[in-house]
Design a protein around this motif. Sequence first.
Motif, PDB file in Angstrom:
ATOM      1  N   GLN B 152     -41.632 -51.706 -75.541  1.00 42.90           N
ATOM      2  CA  GLN B 152     -40.341 -52.380 -75.364  1.00 42.90           C
ATOM      3  C   GLN B 152     -40.527 -53.867 -75.045  1.00 42.90           C
ATOM      4  N   VAL B 153     -41.479 -54.150 -74.169  1.00 44.48           N
ATOM      5  CA  VAL B 153     -41.711 -55.547 -73.807  1.00 44.48           C
ATOM      6  C   VAL B 153     -42.405 -56.276 -74.957  1.00 44.48           C
ATOM      7  N   PHE B 154     -43.331 -55.578 -75.570  1.00 45.99           N
ATOM      8  CA  PHE B 154     -44.090 -56.204 -76.643  1.00 45.99           C
ATOM      9  C   PHE B 154     -43.201 -56.754 -77.757  1.00 45.99           C
ATOM     10  N   HIS B 156     -40.266 -57.876 -77.737  1.00 42.89           N
ATOM     11  CA  HIS B 156     -39.589 -59.135 -77.413  1.00 42.89           C
ATOM     12  C   HIS B 156     -40.573 -60.275 -77.235  1.00 42.89           C
ATOM     13  N   PHE B 157     -41.734 -59.937 -76.695  1.00 46.98           N
ATOM     14  CA  PHE B 157     -42.765 -60.945 -76.494  1.00 46.98           C
ATOM     15  C   PHE B 157     -43.196 -61.560 -77.826  1.00 46.98           C
ATOM     16  N   ILE B 158     -43.626 -60.697 -78.736  1.00 44.13           N
ATOM     17  CA  ILE B 158     -44.152 -61.190 -80.005  1.00 44.13           C
ATOM     18  C   ILE B 158     -43.049 -61.848 -80.839  1.00 44.13           C
ATOM     19  N   PHE B 159     -41.864 -61.250 -80.736  1.00 49.14           N
ATOM     20  CA  PHE B 159     -40.760 -61.777 -81.517  1.00 49.14           C
ATOM     21  C   PHE B 159     -40.396 -63.197 -81.091  1.00 49.14           C
ATOM     22  N   GLY B 160     -40.294 -63.403 -79.794  1.00 45.87           N
ATOM     23  CA  GLY B 160     -39.983 -64.734 -79.274  1.00 45.87           C
ATOM     24  C   GLY B 160     -41.087 -65.726 -79.604  1.00 45.87           C
ATOM     25  N   ALA B 161     -42.334 -65.258 -79.537  1.00 50.47           N
ATOM     26  CA  ALA B 161     -43.481 -66.124 -79.824  1.00 50.47           C
ATOM     27  C   ALA B 161     -43.414 -66.636 -81.265  1.00 50.47           C
TER      28      ALA B 161
END
Lengths: 197, 197, 197, 197
Positions: B152-154, B156-161
């Motif tokens: 779940q966190v991943f 959003h992390f990768i997407f925002g990056a």
Amino acid sequence: MRTKEGNKERDILSAAINRFAEDGYFNAKISQIAEDAGVATGSVYVYYKNKEDLLNKIFINLWSELLEKLTVIRNDLGISPINKMSMTIDSVFSVFSENPSLATVFVNEQNTVSNKENKPFRTYYNRFLDIGESIVKEGINSGDFSDDINLQVFRHFIFGAIRNSLSFWAISHDKISLEIIREQSKFLLFKGIEKHH
Amino acid sequence: MRTKEGNKERDILSAAINRFAEDGYFNAKISQIAEDAGVATGSVYVYYKNKEDLLNKIFINLWSELLEKLTVIRNDLGISPINKMSMTIDSVFSVFSENPSLATVFVNEQNTVSNKENKPFRTYYNRFLDIGESIVKEGINSGDFSDDINLQVFRHFIFGAIRNSLSFWAISHDKISLEIIREQSKFLLFKGIEKHH
Amino acid sequence: MRTKEGNKERDILSAAINRFAEDGYFNAKISQIAEDAGVATGSVYVYYKNKEDLLNKIFINLWSELLEKLTVIRNDLGISPINKMSMTIDSVFSVFSENPSLATVFVNEQNTVSNKENKPFRTYYNRFLDIGESIVKEGINSGDFSDDINLQVFRHFIFGAIRNSLSFWAISHDKISLEIIREQSKFLLFKGIEKHH
Amino acid sequence: MRTKEGNKERDILSAAINRFAEDGYFNAKISQIAEDAGVATGSVYVYYKNKEDLLNKIFINLWSELLEKLTVIRNDLGISPINKMSMTIDSVFSVFSENPSLATVFVNEQNTVSNKENKPFRTYYNRFLDIGESIVKEGINSGDFSDDINLQVFRHFIFGAIRNSLSFWAISHDKISLEIIREQSKFLLFKGIEKHH
DNA sequence: AATGAATGAGGTTTCATTCAT
DNA sequence: CATGAATGAAACCTCATTCAT
């Protein structure tokens, strides 16, 4: 008319953050912000030049605070680059955990308003990024961080990653704790997704 | 019946992407979009219900295209999870490299308009993210990716990056090549910043 | 595209009457009238100069038809003034009973459009009223009608009375028969509301 | 706080009545109404929700005033039904004699706007008509009015008659006095057109 | 400093009308 | 004649901003 002991200037900005987060900058109405803050519409203009000024002040406060924290971290000679990076992330998460609406405003409205680079908060923001960059440089020089890192790209990569993770949390802070997101972010940042044998 | 040679519907959407990127959704004027597209103001409303519809159509096109590409990648049994992830990132970068303005609109306006979840493009967008997630799962199961990853966190992390990296390139595509950004993104994603000895 | 044996010109006017009745002149859309009539939007302009022309033609048809009927009645020497008046009312009711929507358009839109007196149907309309007036005069002279009648006022009084009664029927023609309204109108017109002993 | 001496709310409504009478509801422009009232365009929206609200307020004022007058008349035990009816007509004429434009708006625009029955003034209007009807009933029961009267038809007959007579006067109030129209209306209503021997 | 009624510029949207086919 | 895509003028309405009190 409500008598408030509090600081009107602060109340208005606080109401603005919430409204900008909830409705977006353009849909938010000054009259509504005033009502939320318990002041008359005209009073907003006593403390702030105009609507855009509200947004700028929000980001100036944000970035000057983070800049200050980061400067202290960077200047501490007793901390390793890895720990400095970790503390930087902690600082960012800490600011937003105290004010989830601010995270949403940051995610959605940082690029709003103004002709590109002329934003008053840019000075603080860029200096914050520069100091962050100097920590990465220090880590590369010390051999802690990979020397394959492209500093210019890295800054945007990590920034977007953190920003979007925060945005996710801002929407779902009842479902997932900020600690999990913070630690996962550090993990991904330091180790990447590949399994190390 | 009056028919012009060009494709007005496409011209209008293309002009909208450029204007939304340049001025932002709220500052962009329909009359200006029409002028850019070489049509009369009213013609915009022949093809699009209203201003918001323009934005929705932009994102529907974007996510349905990426969804299709990602589906093909995911279903290919002969590709390793690491390569699938790499190809996913290539796909995303490829779409935006053809249209830098689209990257800017994506970064700044995906959260604009509409009451949160009711956006017409959400179906495509969520399915895209779900398939991305299934690739990560596959990688964890195969032992290629770390099992410390919180899916779940991943996401959003990768997407925002990626999003922010693209946004950086959209502004500076004269100064830095998309290839460098793409490869650096993959590097950071797979390896993280720590040096591996 | 639908092939119709019928008269397009008539179909369009008929659709216009229904739309004007249902939505009002200003809310009615030419494109909707065309669709109702089974023709393309542009075809409306083949037969009618513009939207206002549609309304004018409706009233020209109405008043020229009524004028013709009334002329025949007036010129018939063998009919008493009371019967002429009665037949006049029958004629008016007859026209609208065949087309309830026309009654609504008549009630709501006769004063719409155009700078006051310049309406093309006015010639027919005024001649109709003039002939009606001559019948009343004849009745006064013959001693059938009271000589207290002010002709100028009477014309508007009776006209508004009939018009509004028809309008009522146009809305409620499933609940009350036109015959009842017609006979009651005649009764009130001839006898008034006072009881005669 | 900026406060002007005059009553803006009243001025705007007054200007609206005149413009609606002169140009018709749909042709009347808010900017023109504002100019007539001596205020800025936006000020119209300080006092009235939108254009339709102006029209509704006009009719609410009209019918609530007439309802009040009629209620007093109806409840007076010392007045005969014939006199009550006469006074009712006097009341209606009185309202419009003070404001000829209002008569025109009433005639032309009472059916404008809104989906039929949902008009806010309908409550007052229907109650006005109901009280009028109760007076007629009283007259029939007392033997003053003919028992051949159909109440449902009568209300529309007399209403249209009065309305159209007023409309005529509104256009020609320089040529004919309201008194003549009023007395002639009463005469026609009570006695009808036939000569009584 | 505080108020909130008043302002008016300007953009979205509608839709009658046109005209190339 | 018939079509319907294209036009563009025009008006409602919003809302940031002002300013007299």
